[in-house]
Scaffold this active site. Structure first.
Site, mmCIF file in Angstrom:
data_model
loop_
_atom_site.group_PDB
_atom_site.id
_atom_site.type_symbol
_atom_site.label_atom_id
_atom_site.label_comp_id
_atom_site.label_asym_id
_atom_site.label_seq_id
_atom_site.Cartn_x
_atom_site.Cartn_y
_atom_site.Cartn_z
ATOM 1 N N ARG A 61 48.408 51.385 35.273
ATOM 2 C CA ARG A 61 47.536 50.263 34.903
ATOM 3 C C ARG A 61 46.106 50.693 34.562
ATOM 4 N NH1 ARG A 61 51.191 48.094 38.474
ATOM 5 N NH2 ARG A 61 49.859 48.660 40.211
ATOM 6 N N GLU A 98 50.941 56.569 53.001
ATOM 7 C CA GLU A 98 51.358 56.024 54.292
ATOM 8 C C GLU A 98 52.682 56.670 54.733
ATOM 9 O OE1 GLU A 98 51.333 51.820 54.196
ATOM 10 O OE2 GLU A 98 51.794 51.614 56.339
HETATM 11 P P1 AMP Z 1 45.461 53.038 46.916
HETATM 12 O O1 AMP Z 1 45.743 54.485 46.652
HETATM 13 O O2 AMP Z 1 45.974 52.574 48.232
HETATM 14 O O3 AMP Z 1 44.008 52.680 46.698
HETATM 15 O O4 AMP Z 1 46.331 52.220 45.864
HETATM 16 C C1 AMP Z 1 45.904 52.102 44.568
HETATM 17 C C2 AMP Z 1 47.028 52.107 43.586
HETATM 18 O O5 AMP Z 1 48.147 51.318 44.002
HETATM 19 C C3 AMP Z 1 46.548 51.496 42.286
HETATM 20 O O6 AMP Z 1 47.059 52.261 41.209
HETATM 21 C C4 AMP Z 1 47.079 50.083 42.293
HETATM 22 O O7 AMP Z 1 47.557 49.735 41.024
HETATM 23 C C5 AMP Z 1 48.217 50.082 43.301
HETATM 24 N N1 AMP Z 1 48.092 49.007 44.316
HETATM 25 C C6 AMP Z 1 47.899 49.177 45.643
HETATM 26 N N2 AMP Z 1 47.855 48.004 46.299
HETATM 27 C C7 AMP Z 1 47.985 47.045 45.354
HETATM 28 C C8 AMP Z 1 47.992 45.608 45.381
HETATM 29 N N3 AMP Z 1 47.857 44.908 46.528
HETATM 30 N N4 AMP Z 1 48.148 44.948 44.221
HETATM 31 C C9 AMP Z 1 48.288 45.631 43.055
HETATM 32 N N5 AMP Z 1 48.285 46.970 42.967
HETATM 33 C C10 AMP Z 1 48.153 47.687 44.091
#
Ligand code: AMP
Length: 174
Positions: A61, A98
């Site tokens: 995205r 995780e």
């Molecule tokens: P993080 O590494 O935990 O910051 O997760 C970020 C990545 O996971 C991004 O590429 C987001 O597109 C996706 N992502 C994580 N949580 C969500 C959420 N609640 N809604 C949409 N996309 C998410």
């Protein structure tokens, strides 16, 4: 249009892709011409004077507004992808999730030390993915690095995983 209108247009999908996750669906922003334009304008206003020469987008995205912004500020676009997707020689980094680990890759010749880089993704959750992307881009010793999101999930405090002084901006806080 104000940011509140953009925020209200983000679709929330409960329990996707797994139970307990409130998935923020940004396609409801992208499909609306005025909202897409507003996102583009907000990103442009934030980054037009930073001397950015490369926009790096994180699969998948980050591949939507990343190139939109790149064309507006006159920068190139570089993809960061999951393993096995990029055709030429890559450098990679693995990071803890995780459950288990994940790896991301970038083409070895994608960035130079002369570049000022903006890394873009749609959403900041725990910050693990973007932190890894920042570390990957740092391997090229660019002049400067900026970090950009459409949405920041405040409760998860993803900013805490970045070094102090990291230049992070998000359009919408949720
Ligand atoms: P993080 O590494 O935990 O910051 O997760 C970020 C990545 O996971 C991004 O590429 C987001 O597109 C996706 N992502 C994580 N949580 C969500 C959420 N609640 N809604 C949409 N996309 C998410």
């Amino acid at each position: 249009m104000n940011r509140e209108e953009l925020k209200n247009a983000v679709r929330n999908i409960p329990d996707f892709p797994i139970p307990g996750v409130q998935f923020k669906d940004v396609t409801t922003l992208f499909k609306d011409a005025d909202k897409l334009r507003e996102l583009s304008d907000l990103l442009y206003e934030t980054y037009k004077d930073k001397g950015i020469t490369k926009v790096v987008g994180i699969e998948s995205r980050g591949f939507i507004m990343g190139p939109v912004l790149a064309t507006r500020i006159g920068a190139g676009f570089v993809p960061i992808r999951k393993p096995g997707k990029l055709p030429a020689e890559t450098v990679e980094i693995s990071y803890a999730k995780e459950y288990g680990t994940d790896t991301i890759q970038i083409h070895k010749d994608a960035i130079s030390a002369e570049d000022t880089v903006l890394i873009h993704d749609d959403l900041l959750a725990t910050g693990g993915t973007m932190r890894a992307a920042v570390d990957l881009v740092k391997m090229f010793s660019p002049k400067d690095i900026y970090v950009s999101f459409i949405i920041e999930l405040k409760d998860l405090d993803g900013r805490k995983v970045f070094d102090a002084g990291t230049k992070i901006d998000s359009i919408l806080e949720m």
